[in-house]
Design an enzyme around this catalytic site. Structure first.
Site, PDB file in Angstrom:
ATOM      1  N   PRO A   5       0.826  -1.214   0.000  1.00 21.35           N
ATOM      2  CA  PRO A   5       0.000   0.000   0.000  1.00 21.35           C
ATOM      3  C   PRO A   5       0.858   1.261   0.000  1.00 21.35           C
ATOM      4  CG  PRO A   5      -0.815  -1.589   1.603  1.00 21.35           C
ATOM      5  CD  PRO A   5       0.507  -2.107   1.116  1.00 21.35           C
ATOM      6  N   GLU A   6       0.574   2.162  -0.934  1.00 22.22           N
ATOM      7  CA  GLU A   6       1.274   3.435  -1.009  1.00 22.22           C
ATOM      8  C   GLU A   6       0.372   4.523  -0.431  1.00 22.22           C
ATOM      9  OE1 GLU A   6       4.285   3.417  -1.862  1.00 22.22           O
ATOM     10  OE2 GLU A   6       4.653   1.810  -3.301  1.00 22.22           O
TER      11      GLU A   6
END
Length: 268
Positions: free
Chosen positions: A2-3
């Site tokens: 996840p960014e």
């Protein structure tokens, strides 16, 4: 992994269910993820969740007595579920609420983190650069930071001390839409090029948030739905495929141990 957009989407997804609600119980099933989970986390019990904010890729769940700081790591996710629902494999942390719901943290790889800070200013947050979607991040700021820097521009914009949250996917996409080769030295960009790149970073991240993030392998939104920005990707993960602008093959190479995708004809 996840960014920033995926973490922001998670924040938006869980906030309506948590803010203003009282925590009745904190259950820690796995004492260590990336780091040991502090016992102080249970100080949340009996407290009302005042707000949920984001700093870089960390979520900050604030109460009157302190703040839980959550990082999703490589494969972590947060879901708001009925408290009666039995935990499953890899469900490591529960925050049970008085409204009959539970915030449940699932992380198969255990690279995520749950930390605690009385004032919300943990050491993991102290050396970070500005948020990319704020006015503090502009071409004047980053061009000044880039003077004489030989590191590639891609590695430079992915440095959290320079600007937070520009992860690998979004660095690739922003450099492509700005027409800048990722292999160039950061110090070689003109102010005009930095203006283009800053604009594209903000645009790409904002679009990704609006699309619910990017689902490649592990990420899903707080309601279990995938993120749809993957459908918008122009070069990331498309090595050897036709460039969407000129039809030449998209190049792929490692930069700083990360897969990098670009068009040598459209990017300069």
């Amino acid at each position: 992994m996840p960014e920033l957009p995926e973490v922001e989407v998670s924040r938006m997804g869980i906030s309506p269910h948590l803010v203003g609600e009282k925590v009745v119980k904190v259950t820690v099933r796995t004492p260590k993820l990336r780091w040991d989970i502090p016992t102080e986390l249970k100080e949340m019990q009996g407290q009302v969740i005042q707000s949920i904010s984001r700093r870089a890729k960390y979520l900050l769940i604030q109460t009157k007595v302190g703040t839980a700081i959550v990082h999703l790591g490589m494969s972590g996710s947060l879901r708001v579920l009925d408290a009666e629902l039995a935990p499953q494999k890899h469900d490591h942390v529960d925050v049970k609420l008085a409204n009959g719901k539970v915030l449940r943290y699932n992380d198969p790889r255990r690279f995520g983190a749950w930390l605690w800070s009385e004032d919300g200013c943990h050491t993991v947050l102290k050396t970070m650069g500005p948020e990319p979607l704020t006015d503090d991040f502009d071409a004047d700021y980053i061009s000044a930071k880039a003077v004489s820097k030989r590191v590639t521009v891609k590695q430079f914009i992915m440095d959290n001390k320079i600007v937070v949250g520009v992860g690998n996917i979004y660095a690739n996409e922003s450099l492509f839409t700005a027409g800048i080769l990722p292999t160039r030295g950061a110090g070689t960009l003109s102010l005009n090029e930095w203006q283009k790149l800053v604009k594209e970073i903000k645009k790409v991240l904002s679009t990704a948030i609006a699309q619910g993030g990017t689902t490649l392998k592990d990420f899903a939104q707080a309601d279990g739905k995938p993120g749809y920005f993957a459908q918008e990707l122009q070069v990331y993960g498309k090595g050897g495929q036709a460039c969407p602008c000129c039809a030449h093959p998209v190049k792929e190479q490692k930069i700083g141990q990360r897969n990098t995708f670009f068009c040598e004809y459209c990017q300069r």
